[in-house]
Design an enzyme around this catalytic site. Structure first.
Site, PDB file in Angstrom:
ATOM      1  N   HIS A   1      -8.508   1.186  -3.568  1.00 34.75           N
ATOM      2  CA  HIS A   1      -9.419   1.055  -2.422  1.00 34.75           C
ATOM      3  C   HIS A   1     -10.094   2.399  -2.194  1.00 34.75           C
ATOM      4  CE1 HIS A   1      -9.654   0.223   2.236  1.00 34.75           C
ATOM      5  NE2 HIS A   1     -10.851   0.334   1.675  1.00 34.75           N
TER       6      HIS A   1
ATOM      7  N   MET B   1      -8.980   8.441  -0.272  1.00 32.02           N
ATOM      8  CA  MET B   1      -9.803   8.963   0.843  1.00 32.02           C
ATOM      9  C   MET B   1     -10.255  10.378   0.511  1.00 32.02           C
ATOM     10  SD  MET B   1      -7.462   7.685   4.024  1.00 32.02           S
ATOM     11  CE  MET B   1      -6.575   6.127   3.982  1.00 32.02           C
TER      12      MET B   1
ATOM     13  N   ASP C   1      -4.815   3.716  -1.767  1.00 37.31           N
ATOM     14  CA  ASP C   1      -5.898   4.141  -0.874  1.00 37.31           C
ATOM     15  C   ASP C   1      -6.398   5.514  -1.261  1.00 37.31           C
ATOM     16  OD1 ASP C   1      -6.166   2.021   1.095  1.00 37.31           O
ATOM     17  OD2 ASP C   1      -4.122   2.537   1.696  1.00 37.31           O
TER      18      ASP C   1
ATOM     19  N   SER D   1       0.863  -1.189   0.000  1.00 39.30           N
ATOM     20  CA  SER D   1       0.000   0.000   0.000  1.00 39.30           C
ATOM     21  C   SER D   1       0.891   1.228   0.000  1.00 39.30           C
ATOM     22  CB  SER D   1      -0.887   0.012   1.243  1.00 39.30           C
ATOM     23  OG  SER D   1      -1.475   1.293   1.397  1.00 39.30           O
TER      24      SER D   1
ATOM     25  N   HIS E   1      -1.570  -1.415  -3.982  1.00 35.39           N
ATOM     26  CA  HIS E   1      -2.814  -0.999  -3.335  1.00 35.39           C
ATOM     27  C   HIS E   1      -2.777   0.523  -3.195  1.00 35.39           C
ATOM     28  CE1 HIS E   1      -6.250  -1.718  -0.580  1.00 35.39           C
ATOM     29  NE2 HIS E   1      -5.734  -0.755   0.175  1.00 35.39           N
TER      30      HIS E   1
ATOM     31  N   ASP F   1      -6.721  -5.795   5.233  1.00 37.10           N
ATOM     32  CA  ASP F   1      -6.086  -4.477   5.157  1.00 37.10           C
ATOM     33  C   ASP F   1      -6.051  -3.831   6.539  1.00 37.10           C
ATOM     34  OD1 ASP F   1      -5.143  -2.018   4.330  1.00 37.10           O
ATOM     35  OD2 ASP F   1      -6.898  -1.506   3.121  1.00 37.10           O
TER      36      ASP F   1
ATOM     37  N   MET G   1     -12.270   4.856  -0.350  1.00 33.32           N
ATOM     38  CA  MET G   1     -12.908   5.204   0.923  1.00 33.32           C
ATOM     39  C   MET G   1     -13.519   6.575   0.718  1.00 33.32           C
ATOM     40  SD  MET G   1      -9.843   3.717   3.305  1.00 33.32           S
ATOM     41  CE  MET G   1      -8.714   3.715   1.913  1.00 33.32           C
TER      42      MET G   1
ATOM     43  N   MET H   1     -11.378  -4.903   6.613  1.00 31.51           N
ATOM     44  CA  MET H   1     -10.569  -3.902   7.308  1.00 31.51           C
ATOM     45  C   MET H   1     -10.286  -4.382   8.732  1.00 31.51           C
ATOM     46  SD  MET H   1     -10.007  -1.595   5.105  1.00 31.51           S
ATOM     47  CE  MET H   1      -8.988  -0.661   6.262  1.00 31.51           C
TER      48      MET H   1
HETATM   49  C1  DX5 Z   1      -6.130   2.265   5.914  1.00 31.31           C
HETATM   50  C2  DX5 Z   1      -5.783   1.806   4.528  1.00 31.31           C
HETATM   51  C3  DX5 Z   1      -4.703   0.804   4.439  1.00 31.31           C
HETATM   52  C4  DX5 Z   1      -3.360   1.270   4.933  1.00 31.31           C
HETATM   53  C5  DX5 Z   1      -2.795   0.163   5.755  1.00 31.31           C
HETATM   54  O1  DX5 Z   1      -7.348   2.941   5.899  1.00 31.31           O
HETATM   55  O2  DX5 Z   1      -6.915   1.263   3.849  1.00 31.31           O
HETATM   56  O3  DX5 Z   1      -4.555   0.304   3.115  1.00 31.31           O
HETATM   57  O4  DX5 Z   1      -2.437   1.568   3.909  1.00 31.31           O
HETATM   58  O5  DX5 Z   1      -1.664   0.629   6.371  1.00 31.31           O
HETATM   59  P1  DX5 Z   1      -0.900  -0.206   7.457  1.00 31.31           P
HETATM   60  O6  DX5 Z   1      -0.371  -1.439   6.784  1.00 31.31           O
HETATM   61  O7  DX5 Z   1       0.172   0.721   7.916  1.00 31.31           O
HETATM   62  O8  DX5 Z   1      -1.907  -0.545   8.535  1.00 31.31           O
HETATM   63 ZN    ZN Z   2      -6.562   0.205   1.885  1.00 29.25          ZN
END
Ligand code: DX5
Ligand code: ZN
Length: 231
Positions: free
Chosen positions: A76, A47, A45, A18, A43, A185, A78, A147
């Site tokens: 991903h 947001m 993310d 990620s 991956h 994740d 969010m 999650m």
């Molecule tokens: C959190 C993300 C994850 C994040 C995980 O909301 O969806 O993908 O990158 O990070 P670590 O591995 O540091 O928990």
């Molecule tokens: Zn994620």
């Protein structure tokens, strides 16, 4: 090459880095190393500061990753799904889009829309959302993303309370009989990957455990860390 195909080929735990925790000013160098080590999925993310209290990457980064790297892009989302952003990520070149079952009343239509554009579609669920919320969609979805932290930030501690849910979803997938990738994740490291793999998970998103550890402990060399994570 599809993400599911890669999973079938590997027959083992699969780590998907990620980039949330990556050193963005050294991203190209780090991605080159991950490629040389055989990693083929990233991956990303996304947001929006609304669905989760943080802001991250937009379609322009996905577009650059698509045009300048060979990674499968596992995006991903969010985000508030009333926005038109899903189409922007499809146009940008994402290979796979995962969205949250909590973010819409119309998961079925969104799955169909994503798949109709030639991508694979995933559903994610927050720690307090029950496994049963996925049941209506198991006949359609390509990936489930559990999650194991509250979404929004990297570097949080793994929630062991989610192990039962991973086992429950794994059983639901087996009963359904379709090939659905079960990914986890949040808070992944060699130990927590082992715990989740024993419950039936196949793919593991690693942010801090790879990039932060990678930079601090193995500067410019992820090989040892990846071997540990995928053992
Ligand atoms: C959190 C993300 C994850 C994040 C995980 O909301 O969806 O993908 O990158 O990070 P670590 O591995 O540091 O928990
Ligand atoms: Zn994620």
């Amino acid at each position: 090459m599809s993400i599911s195909h890669d999973l079938c080929r590997s027959h083992s735990r699969v780590v998907w880095p990620s980039i949330l925790s990556a050193d963005l000013l050294n991203l190209r160098e780090d991605l080159n190393q991950l490629t040389q080590l055989g990693m083929d999925t990233l991956h990303v993310d996304v947001m929006d500061g609304h669905f989760v209290p943080n802001l991250t990457f937009g379609p322009s980064l996905v577009q650059q990753l698509r045009s300048q790297t060979l990674f499968n892009l596992d995006v991903h989302l969010m985000i508030d799904l009333e926005s038109p952003l899903i189409d922007a990520f499809i146009k940008a070149g994402a290979h796979h889009l995962t969205f949250h079952v909590e973010a819409t009343n119309h998961p079925q239509q969104i799955i169909s829309h994503i798949q109709g554009q030639g991508l694979t579609a995933g559903l994610s669920l927050k720690p307090n959302t029950s496994a049963s919320s996925l049941l209506p969609y198991l006949s359609y979805v390509d990936q489930i993303l559990v999650m194991t932290v509250e979404p929004g930030f990297g570097g949080q501690a793994f929630m062991e309370s989610q192990l039962g849910k991973i086992e429950e979803i794994s059983a639901m997938i087996n009963t359904c009989g379709r090939s659905i990738t079960l990914a986890v994740d949040g808070g992944m490291n060699a130990h927590t990957i082992g715990l989740c793999a024993r419950k039936g998970a196949q793919a593991f998103i690693v942010g801090n455990g790879l990039f932060a550890g990678g930079r601090a402990q193995f500067p410019n060399n992820y090989k040892q860390l990846l071997q540990e994570l995928e053992a």
